[in-house]
Design an enzyme around this catalytic site. Structure first.
Site, PDB file in Angstrom:
ATOM      1  N   MET A   1       0.708  -1.212   0.100  1.00 44.28           N
ATOM      2  CA  MET A   1      -0.078   0.092  -0.022  1.00 44.28           C
ATOM      3  C   MET A   1       0.839   1.148  -0.133  1.00 44.28           C
ATOM      4  O   MET A   1       1.601   1.478   1.029  1.00 44.28           O
ATOM      5  CB  MET A   1      -0.823   0.030   1.311  1.00 44.28           C
ATOM      6  CG  MET A   1      -2.194  -0.973   0.907  1.00 44.28           C
ATOM      7  SD  MET A   1      -2.878  -1.190   2.712  1.00 44.28           S
ATOM      8  CE  MET A   1      -3.749   0.259   2.785  1.00 44.28           C
ATOM      9  N   GLU A   2       0.877   2.216  -1.262  1.00 46.09           N
ATOM     10  CA  GLU A   2       1.853   2.987  -1.437  1.00 46.09           C
ATOM     11  C   GLU A   2       1.512   4.196  -0.053  1.00 46.09           C
ATOM     12  O   GLU A   2       0.542   4.649   0.014  1.00 46.09           O
ATOM     13  CB  GLU A   2       1.247   3.710  -2.806  1.00 46.09           C
ATOM     14  CG  GLU A   2       2.162   4.494  -3.466  1.00 46.09           C
ATOM     15  CD  GLU A   2       2.286   5.942  -3.059  1.00 46.09           C
ATOM     16  OE1 GLU A   2       0.843   6.400  -3.048  1.00 46.09           O
ATOM     17  OE2 GLU A   2       3.246   6.768  -3.045  1.00 46.09           O
ATOM     18  N   GLN A  65       5.760  -4.388  -7.006  1.00 50.40           N
ATOM     19  CA  GLN A  65       4.856  -4.069  -7.902  1.00 50.40           C
ATOM     20  C   GLN A  65       5.334  -2.938  -8.930  1.00 50.40           C
ATOM     21  O   GLN A  65       5.724  -2.039  -8.498  1.00 50.40           O
ATOM     22  CB  GLN A  65       3.640  -3.859  -7.074  1.00 50.40           C
ATOM     23  CG  GLN A  65       2.524  -3.486  -7.899  1.00 50.40           C
ATOM     24  CD  GLN A  65       1.369  -3.013  -7.371  1.00 50.40           C
ATOM     25  OE1 GLN A  65       1.372  -1.900  -6.453  1.00 50.40           O
ATOM     26  NE2 GLN A  65       0.305  -3.936  -7.155  1.00 50.40           N
ATOM     27  N   CYS A  95      -4.661   1.094  -9.527  1.00 52.39           N
ATOM     28  CA  CYS A  95      -4.431   2.094  -8.657  1.00 52.39           C
ATOM     29  C   CYS A  95      -5.606   3.508  -9.280  1.00 52.39           C
ATOM     30  O   CYS A  95      -5.742   3.951 -10.505  1.00 52.39           O
ATOM     31  CB  CYS A  95      -3.261   2.967  -8.883  1.00 52.39           C
ATOM     32  SG  CYS A  95      -2.914   4.290  -7.848  1.00 52.39           S
ATOM     33  N   LYS A 136      -2.695  -7.150 -10.620  1.00 53.79           N
ATOM     34  CA  LYS A 136      -3.828  -7.110  -9.833  1.00 53.79           C
ATOM     35  C   LYS A 136      -4.661  -5.930 -10.608  1.00 53.79           C
ATOM     36  O   LYS A 136      -4.366  -4.934 -11.068  1.00 53.79           O
ATOM     37  CB  LYS A 136      -3.179  -6.019  -8.729  1.00 53.79           C
ATOM     38  CG  LYS A 136      -4.255  -5.496  -7.795  1.00 53.79           C
ATOM     39  CD  LYS A 136      -3.956  -5.997  -6.263  1.00 53.79           C
ATOM     40  CE  LYS A 136      -5.083  -5.310  -5.355  1.00 53.79           C
ATOM     41  NZ  LYS A 136      -4.442  -4.044  -4.809  1.00 53.79           N
ATOM     42  N   ASN A 196      -9.737 -10.231  -2.815  1.00 60.27           N
ATOM     43  CA  ASN A 196      -9.408  -8.824  -2.366  1.00 60.27           C
ATOM     44  C   ASN A 196     -10.248  -7.742  -2.029  1.00 60.27           C
ATOM     45  O   ASN A 196     -11.239  -7.521  -2.825  1.00 60.27           O
ATOM     46  CB  ASN A 196      -8.050  -8.351  -2.848  1.00 60.27           C
ATOM     47  CG  ASN A 196      -7.606  -6.559  -2.432  1.00 60.27           C
ATOM     48  OD1 ASN A 196      -7.761  -5.575  -2.879  1.00 60.27           O
ATOM     49  ND2 ASN A 196      -7.314  -6.474  -1.067  1.00 60.27           N
ATOM     50  N   GLY A 197     -10.381  -7.268  -0.897  1.00 60.08           N
ATOM     51  CA  GLY A 197     -11.392  -6.053  -0.655  1.00 60.08           C
ATOM     52  C   GLY A 197     -12.255  -6.330   0.619  1.00 60.08           C
ATOM     53  O   GLY A 197     -13.004  -7.449   0.615  1.00 60.08           O
ATOM     54  N   GLY A 220      -5.412  -5.346   2.614  1.00 61.82           N
ATOM     55  CA  GLY A 220      -4.631  -4.429   2.527  1.00 61.82           C
ATOM     56  C   GLY A 220      -4.794  -3.794   4.088  1.00 61.82           C
ATOM     57  O   GLY A 220      -4.131  -3.723   4.961  1.00 61.82           O
TER      58      GLY A 220
END
Ligand SMILES: Cc1cc2nc3c(=O)[nH]c(=O)nc-3n(C[C@H](O)[C@H](O)[C@H](O)COP(=O)(O)O)c2cc1C
Length: 304
Positions: A1-2, A65, A95, A136, A196-197, A220
């Site tokens: 996670m940026e 990534q 993103c 992703k 994911n989510g 995440g």
């Protein structure tokens, strides 16, 4: 996670356990092959990759990534990260950031399955046959009409794995995540799919697995909200008590302020507390106490 999940946080969380793989924050690929130095900054685990493999201190593999839109340049950079020792390469097609999408990177690419195909193909052609190439995606940009076509394009181009964040770009992070759409995708491709989510608890994980049909899940924000979520999901552990989280905050202090990183620290710890307070009332109180503090030392004093 940026911006929040750097190598220090990877170390801290994988030491607690429950994680099989970490993906780095995205590295933006524009026109050139990025320098070793920049890759080492994004993924310091690469520095020891020759001796120990690209892993966190706890031994969890780490995959770099990449985010970008030019197939050849993405291919050249993928070849480079594999050469540096990354445990495969992951491609970011999800993103939602305005600036990233304006430059035709991230989720905007979901409007064009052919473009996804070209990028994944170029990467597959550039890396050794046995290198893992994962992607992703979100379910789409504005709508979900291309979700299956996009997934099929990624599979046809030779990707080994696909992670699906079960929302469109426009849906942002708004609940719910549409896990049933992951099931639809899974029924239409043959490579492993990772769901994911909105997995924040063991119950969420179980429900997501039931609905999506996926055994593998990616976590995440939950990893920051509940530091032992990996163990909670995988080993039925109880949620970590606040006293242990407090110790982790102090451990993180040592990590973050070590080696001249102290200028990032105030911001990082406040960001982490914002996630922790969703799970722990005590974190909210602590956040209120440190939010106006500007130096690392003042915050550390307060934590102690
Ligand atoms: C602050 C932030 C930074 C993120 N950075 C990345 C990133 O660099 N690469 C990526 O693939 N996803 C990134 N994501 C998306 C998450 O990986 C994940 O797909 C999304 O948050 C949904 O999963 P969750 O509900 O478990 O958080 C980011 C999300 C947030 C909130």
């Amino acid at each position: 996670m940026e911006g929040v999940l750097d190598h220090l946080m990877r170390d801290l969380l994988t030491k607690i356990g429950g994680y099989d793989l970490c993906i780095t924050e995205f590295v933006r690929v524009v026109e050139h092959v990025i320098s070793d130095k920049a890759y080492f900054r994004a993924c310091p685990e690469l520095k020891n990759a020759n001796a120990y493999g690209c892993t966190t201190q706890a031994g969890t593999p780490v995959r770099v990534q990449l985010l970008g839109q030019h197939p050849n340049c993405m291919g050249d950079n993928a070849a480079k990260v594999i050469e540096l020792g990354s445990h495969g390469v992951d491609i970011n097609f999800g993103c939602p950031a305005k600036m990233v999408n304006k430059n035709r990177g991230g989720a905007i690419l979901l409007k064009d399955p052919e473009n996804l195909y070209q990028i994944v193909s170029a990467i597959k052609n550039a890396v050794p046959n046995d290198a893992i190439v994962s992607a992703k995606i979100r379910l789409g940009y504005e709508d979900k009409n291309l979700a299956i076509e996009n997934s099929q394009a990624i599979e046809a181009a030779g990707a080994s794995e696909l992670t699906v964040h079960a929302r469109t770009k426009v849906e942002g992070y708004k609940p719910p995540a549409h896990w049933q759409w992951i099931a639809k995708i899974k029924q239409n491709i043959n490579i492993p799919v990772i769901a994911n989510g909105d997995i924040f608890s063991a119950e969420n994980a179980q429900k997501c697995r039931e609905i999506s049909g996926c055994e593998d899940i990616m976590i995440g924000r939950g990893a920051l909200m509940l530091p032992n979520l990996g163990q909670v999901v995988k080993q039925q552990a109880s949620a970590m008590p606040w006293a242990e989280v407090q110790q982790l905050l102090l451990d993180y202090t040592q990590y973050e302020t070590y080696g001249d990183k102290s200028k990032y620290y105030p911001n990082r710890i406040k960001q982490w507390l914002k996630y922790l307070k969703l799970e722990y009332g005590e974190a909210d109180k602590l956040f209120q106490e440190v939010r106006c503090l500007k130096t690392a030392q003042n915050i550390i004093d307060k934590l102690r």
